[in-house]
Design a protein around this motif. Structure first.
Motif, PDB file in Angstrom:
ATOM      1  N   VAL A  74       5.791 -10.731   8.809  1.00 34.47           N
ATOM      2  CA  VAL A  74       4.444 -10.356   8.057  1.00 34.47           C
ATOM      3  C   VAL A  74       3.190 -10.316   9.040  1.00 34.47           C
ATOM      4  O   VAL A  74       3.038 -10.665   9.993  1.00 34.47           O
ATOM      5  CB  VAL A  74       4.215 -11.261   6.952  1.00 34.47           C
ATOM      6  N   GLY A  75       2.772  -9.043   9.034  1.00 33.90           N
ATOM      7  CA  GLY A  75       1.321  -8.597   9.622  1.00 33.90           C
ATOM      8  C   GLY A  75       0.800  -7.611   8.966  1.00 33.90           C
ATOM      9  O   GLY A  75       1.279  -7.037   7.821  1.00 33.90           O
ATOM     10  N   ASP A  76      -0.480  -7.232   9.569  1.00 33.21           N
ATOM     11  CA  ASP A  76      -1.281  -6.093   8.888  1.00 33.21           C
ATOM     12  C   ASP A  76      -0.525  -4.749   9.161  1.00 33.21           C
ATOM     13  O   ASP A  76      -0.269  -4.328  10.360  1.00 33.21           O
ATOM     14  CB  ASP A  76      -2.626  -6.008   9.375  1.00 33.21           C
ATOM     15  N   VAL A  77      -0.118  -3.750   8.169  1.00 34.22           N
ATOM     16  CA  VAL A  77       0.544  -2.588   8.558  1.00 34.22           C
ATOM     17  C   VAL A  77      -0.188  -1.397   7.779  1.00 34.22           C
ATOM     18  O   VAL A  77      -0.711  -1.522   6.488  1.00 34.22           O
ATOM     19  CB  VAL A  77       1.852  -2.823   7.769  1.00 34.22           C
ATOM     20  N   ASP A  78      -0.560  -0.549   8.955  1.00 31.16           N
ATOM     21  CA  ASP A  78      -1.080   0.823   8.182  1.00 31.16           C
ATOM     22  C   ASP A  78       0.050   1.634   7.651  1.00 31.16           C
ATOM     23  O   ASP A  78       0.610   2.271   8.425  1.00 31.16           O
ATOM     24  CB  ASP A  78      -1.954   1.422   9.467  1.00 31.16           C
ATOM     25  N   HIS A  82       0.701  14.331   1.971  1.00 34.65           N
ATOM     26  CA  HIS A  82      -0.729  14.073   1.616  1.00 34.65           C
ATOM     27  C   HIS A  82      -0.880  12.577   1.855  1.00 34.65           C
ATOM     28  O   HIS A  82      -0.517  11.736   1.000  1.00 34.65           O
ATOM     29  CB  HIS A  82      -0.656  14.442  -0.105  1.00 34.65           C
ATOM     30  N   ILE A  83      -1.392  12.300   2.707  1.00 39.32           N
ATOM     31  CA  ILE A  83      -1.869  11.001   3.176  1.00 39.32           C
ATOM     32  C   ILE A  83      -3.332  10.404   3.100  1.00 39.32           C
ATOM     33  O   ILE A  83      -4.245  11.011   3.300  1.00 39.32           O
ATOM     34  CB  ILE A  83      -1.422  10.909   5.036  1.00 39.32           C
ATOM     35  N   VAL A  84      -3.171   9.168   2.500  1.00 35.43           N
ATOM     36  CA  VAL A  84      -4.686   8.459   2.426  1.00 35.43           C
ATOM     37  C   VAL A  84      -4.327   7.149   3.128  1.00 35.43           C
ATOM     38  O   VAL A  84      -3.380   6.565   3.379  1.00 35.43           O
ATOM     39  CB  VAL A  84      -4.921   8.092   0.849  1.00 35.43           C
ATOM     40  N   ALA A  85      -5.527   6.798   3.500  1.00 33.26           N
ATOM     41  CA  ALA A  85      -5.536   5.428   4.554  1.00 33.26           C
ATOM     42  C   ALA A  85      -5.028   4.492   3.475  1.00 33.26           C
ATOM     43  O   ALA A  85      -5.764   4.019   2.401  1.00 33.26           O
ATOM     44  CB  ALA A  85      -7.185   5.252   5.127  1.00 33.26           C
ATOM     45  N   ALA A  86      -4.490   3.287   4.061  1.00 34.69           N
ATOM     46  CA  ALA A  86      -4.043   2.241   3.232  1.00 34.69           C
ATOM     47  C   ALA A  86      -3.449   1.132   4.182  1.00 34.69           C
ATOM     48  O   ALA A  86      -2.818   1.703   5.045  1.00 34.69           O
ATOM     49  CB  ALA A  86      -2.864   2.736   1.978  1.00 34.69           C
ATOM     50  N   ARG A  87      -3.771  -0.011   3.957  1.00 36.74           N
ATOM     51  CA  ARG A  87      -3.296  -1.103   4.452  1.00 36.74           C
ATOM     52  C   ARG A  87      -2.749  -2.217   3.579  1.00 36.74           C
ATOM     53  O   ARG A  87      -3.239  -2.354   2.761  1.00 36.74           O
ATOM     54  CB  ARG A  87      -4.213  -1.530   5.494  1.00 36.74           C
ATOM     55  N   VAL A  88      -1.428  -2.731   3.973  1.00 38.74           N
ATOM     56  CA  VAL A  88      -0.920  -3.749   3.438  1.00 38.74           C
ATOM     57  C   VAL A  88      -0.344  -4.993   4.466  1.00 38.74           C
ATOM     58  O   VAL A  88      -0.415  -4.715   5.609  1.00 38.74           O
ATOM     59  CB  VAL A  88       0.408  -3.217   2.586  1.00 38.74           C
ATOM     60  N   ARG A  89      -0.097  -5.928   3.857  1.00 42.97           N
ATOM     61  CA  ARG A  89       0.440  -7.095   4.568  1.00 42.97           C
ATOM     62  C   ARG A  89       2.031  -7.170   4.272  1.00 42.97           C
ATOM     63  O   ARG A  89       2.593  -7.147   3.247  1.00 42.97           O
ATOM     64  CB  ARG A  89       0.132  -8.509   3.943  1.00 42.97           C
ATOM     65  N   GLY A  90       2.529  -7.131   5.527  1.00 43.73           N
ATOM     66  CA  GLY A  90       4.333  -6.729   5.397  1.00 43.73           C
ATOM     67  C   GLY A  90       4.861  -6.683   6.806  1.00 43.73           C
ATOM     68  O   GLY A  90       4.138  -6.974   7.682  1.00 43.73           O
ATOM     69  N   ASP A  91       6.043  -6.323   6.671  1.00 46.03           N
ATOM     70  CA  ASP A  91       6.982  -6.116   7.790  1.00 46.03           C
ATOM     71  C   ASP A  91       6.911  -4.567   8.318  1.00 46.03           C
ATOM     72  O   ASP A  91       7.584  -3.908   7.455  1.00 46.03           O
ATOM     73  CB  ASP A  91       8.257  -6.681   7.780  1.00 46.03           C
ATOM     74  N   ILE A 144      14.131  -4.409   0.392  1.00 41.10           N
ATOM     75  CA  ILE A 144      13.138  -4.250   1.357  1.00 41.10           C
ATOM     76  C   ILE A 144      11.750  -4.582   0.403  1.00 41.10           C
ATOM     77  O   ILE A 144      10.612  -5.277   0.719  1.00 41.10           O
ATOM     78  CB  ILE A 144      12.886  -3.335   2.226  1.00 41.10           C
ATOM     79  N   VAL A 145      11.811  -3.812  -0.480  1.00 45.08           N
ATOM     80  CA  VAL A 145      10.681  -3.422  -1.574  1.00 45.08           C
ATOM     81  C   VAL A 145      10.479  -4.791  -2.192  1.00 45.08           C
ATOM     82  O   VAL A 145       9.441  -5.389  -2.535  1.00 45.08           O
ATOM     83  CB  VAL A 145      10.753  -2.189  -2.392  1.00 45.08           C
ATOM     84  N   ARG A 146      11.532  -5.467  -2.595  1.00 47.54           N
ATOM     85  CA  ARG A 146      11.464  -6.413  -3.553  1.00 47.54           C
ATOM     86  C   ARG A 146      10.833  -7.685  -2.594  1.00 47.54           C
ATOM     87  O   ARG A 146      10.208  -8.602  -2.991  1.00 47.54           O
ATOM     88  CB  ARG A 146      12.787  -6.732  -3.956  1.00 47.54           C
ATOM     89  N   ALA A 147      11.160  -7.724  -1.448  1.00 50.68           N
ATOM     90  CA  ALA A 147      10.746  -8.809  -0.379  1.00 50.68           C
ATOM     91  C   ALA A 147       9.370  -8.672  -0.099  1.00 50.68           C
ATOM     92  O   ALA A 147       8.723  -9.626   0.043  1.00 50.68           O
ATOM     93  CB  ALA A 147      11.574  -8.680   0.637  1.00 50.68           C
ATOM     94  N   HIS A 148       8.735  -7.608  -0.424  1.00 49.62           N
ATOM     95  CA  HIS A 148       7.476  -7.134  -0.339  1.00 49.62           C
ATOM     96  C   HIS A 148       6.684  -7.106  -1.671  1.00 49.62           C
ATOM     97  O   HIS A 148       5.354  -7.001  -1.624  1.00 49.62           O
ATOM     98  CB  HIS A 148       7.030  -5.847   0.521  1.00 49.62           C
ATOM     99  N   HIS A 149       7.236  -7.700  -2.635  1.00 48.72           N
ATOM    100  CA  HIS A 149       6.619  -7.936  -4.020  1.00 48.72           C
ATOM    101  C   HIS A 149       6.181  -6.598  -4.634  1.00 48.72           C
ATOM    102  O   HIS A 149       5.222  -6.640  -5.265  1.00 48.72           O
ATOM    103  CB  HIS A 149       5.397  -8.941  -3.998  1.00 48.72           C
ATOM    104  N   THR A 159       6.047   1.136  -4.757  1.00 47.69           N
ATOM    105  CA  THR A 159       4.644   0.519  -4.871  1.00 47.69           C
ATOM    106  C   THR A 159       4.512  -0.700  -4.267  1.00 47.69           C
ATOM    107  O   THR A 159       5.384  -1.555  -4.378  1.00 47.69           O
ATOM    108  CB  THR A 159       4.223   0.502  -6.330  1.00 47.69           C
ATOM    109  N   LEU A 160       3.574  -0.840  -3.580  1.00 48.45           N
ATOM    110  CA  LEU A 160       3.395  -2.230  -2.806  1.00 48.45           C
ATOM    111  C   LEU A 160       2.023  -2.709  -2.963  1.00 48.45           C
ATOM    112  O   LEU A 160       1.102  -2.046  -3.110  1.00 48.45           O
ATOM    113  CB  LEU A 160       3.444  -2.143  -1.356  1.00 48.45           C
ATOM    114  N   PRO A 161       1.667  -4.066  -3.080  1.00 50.55           N
ATOM    115  CA  PRO A 161       0.167  -4.486  -3.288  1.00 50.55           C
ATOM    116  C   PRO A 161      -0.415  -4.423  -2.224  1.00 50.55           C
ATOM    117  O   PRO A 161      -0.051  -4.617  -0.933  1.00 50.55           O
ATOM    118  CB  PRO A 161       0.592  -6.098  -3.527  1.00 50.55           C
TER     119      PRO A 161
END
Length: 465
Positions: free
Chosen positions: A317-321, A344-353, A436-441, A459-461
């Motif tokens: 887990v780390g910061d992922v763009d 169609h890309i927008v800036a988004a960052r999550v915590r994950g792998d 993989i998505v389930r592991a990232h909640h 969809t990811l938090p």
């Protein structure tokens, strides 16, 4: 002797192992203890009530005699005042010297009480009127009479009271054991009837084997805990049967998928060995290497899914763009695919792998690239209210039938449509995405594209969890 005692204890334990026997023993024991306490309470209460009744009767008679003595003296105490009655057995009038002046029974010549000053009253327990062992419950009252201070003593024999209590005790000893035995018999009978559905469940479960999982345990029409147990066991058997069917299908599909490239590789190697000739570089490049790589990737996918089943997908887990990942995958697919790729890309960052998320998006993108007619579109959306990021990949292919949308993430699922036939996939791509998505909640998305085709994404938090 010690061995016999140990053997007897073991036999008793074996007989008490069934629930029916244990419940019967427990119910009988509780009933015995309850009846024992009830008997003691009844006897004590009865004895106290009889003593209080005797005290009330002796107090009343002593007051009557005392009133007559105080006004008329000894001459006023007539025969009716000295008559015996219920709870009145012995009456004595004693002077200040302890001499009996009046009595209703000459056999009792010993005063039951000492002389008492006028106005004093006392209750005597276990007093005697002669040298015998007969005891009286008596009331002594001091009275001022014309002949001088007198003491009126009225006694009730305790033997009738004791006999009454004894008779009740004997009745309890006769009736209560009968109640205990009847309770034991009824408990044993009704517990057996209650547990009969349980035994039916036990016998049915014993008949169910690994290859006969279509049977179900009978559900009684009692709507109680046993019925709930039966329904729960049937639901468990449903899950076991479904899991076994999935396991058999998984093994069959995995064997089939692994067998295809292995057959090609073994056939070419056997042909080279039989003819004693080297395999041509073109054959290695176009046939053997792709099959070997496919086999390697399939084994890696199976290993990932096995680890996910055991303890979840391992994450670093780390910061992922996410916008960088989407941009890179869109660029990669545009370079490898003949189709038009839009993003169609927008800036988004999550915590994950980041590596696992890249793999999930790549599986979706490769799947869309294989089945698109002309265009593949990457779309990102950020929901600030729900703090989520959604990534979807849309193709303009044949789409996914509604009846199959819920199962495309299952392992080795290949639909009957042209979308999944001849595509070269192993049927594990979307299953890995789901893990993989389930592991990232997060949650996976599968829908129809607005203009035909399929939309697949997740969809990811967007906040750390």
């Amino acid at each position: 002797m010690r061995r016999r005692l140990t053997a007897a204890i073991l036999r008793i334990r074996q007989r008490l192992q069934p629930v029916r026997a244990r419940l019967t023993v427990v119910a009988t024991g509780l009933m015995t203890v309850g009846l024992l306490f009830a008997a003691i309470l009844i006897l004590v209460t009865l004895h106290q009530l009889l003593l209080r009744a005797a005290d009330a009767a002796t107090h009343a008679r002593a007051a009557q005699i005392g009133q007559v003595l105080s006004t008329e003296g000894l001459r006023g105490v007539d025969a009716p005042l000295l008559a015996t009655a219920h709870n009145v057995t012995l009456i004595q009038v004693i002077d200040s010297h302890g001499v009996i002046q009046l009595t209703n029974d000459e056999r009792f010549g010993r005063p039951m009480a000492r002389p008492m000053p006028p106005g004093e009253r006392s209750t005597l327990h276990g007093t005697h009127g002669d040298a015998t062992d007969e005891e009286f419950q008596a009331t002594a009252l001091g009275v001022a009479s014309p002949q001088g201070p007198m003491t009126v003593v009225v006694g009730a024999a305790e033997s009738p009271i004791n006999w009454t209590v004894l008779i009740v005790a004997i009745l309890c000893c006769i009736v209560f054991p009968v109640i205990v035995i009847l309770m034991a018999v009824l408990t044993h009978h009704f517990v057996g009837r209650t547990l009969r559905p349980v035994m039916a469940i036990v016998h049915r479960v014993g008949d169910i084997t690994g290859g006969d999982l279509d049977q179900r345990v009978p559900v009684p029409n009692t709507d109680d805990e046993i019925a709930t147990l039966a329904r729960t066991m049937n639901a468990m058997l449903d899950r076991i049967e479904s899991a076994r069917a999935q396991q058999l299908q998984f093994v069959g599909d995995a064997s089939h998928e692994l067998n295809s490239p292995l057959t090609t590789l073994v056939g070419l190697l056997d042909l080279a060995r039989t003819k004693n000739t080297a395999i041509e570089p073109a054959t290695i490049e176009t046939v053997m290497l792709p099959d070997a790589l496919r086999l390697q990737q399939m084994v890696a996918d199976l290993l990932l899914l096995a680890r996910a089943d055991e303890r979840g997908v391992p994450l670093r887990v780390g910061d992922v763009d996410l916008d960088d990942i989407v941009s890179a995958e869109a660029t990669r697919l545009a370079a490898l695919s003949p189709h038009t790729v839009e993003a169609h890309i927008v800036a988004a960052r999550v915590r994950g792998d980041g590596e696992k998320l890249t793999r999930a998006l790549r599986n979706i993108a490769d799947n869309a690239g294989r089945h698109a007619m002309s265009t593949v579109t990457f779309t990102m959306a950020v929901d600030s209210h729900d703090a989520t990021v959604t990534i979807t990949v849309t193709d303009d292919g044949d789409g996914i039938p509604d009846d199959d949308k819920h199962r495309v993430t299952e392992r080795f699922v290949r639909l009957e449509s042209a979308r999944d036939r001849g595509s070269g996939g192993s049927g594990l791509g979307l299953a890995i995405v789901a893990e993989i998505v389930r592991a990232h909640h997060g949650g996976i998305l599968i829908a129809d594209a607005p203009e035909g085709g399929a939309t697949v994404g997740f969809t990811l938090p967007s906040e750390a969890r």
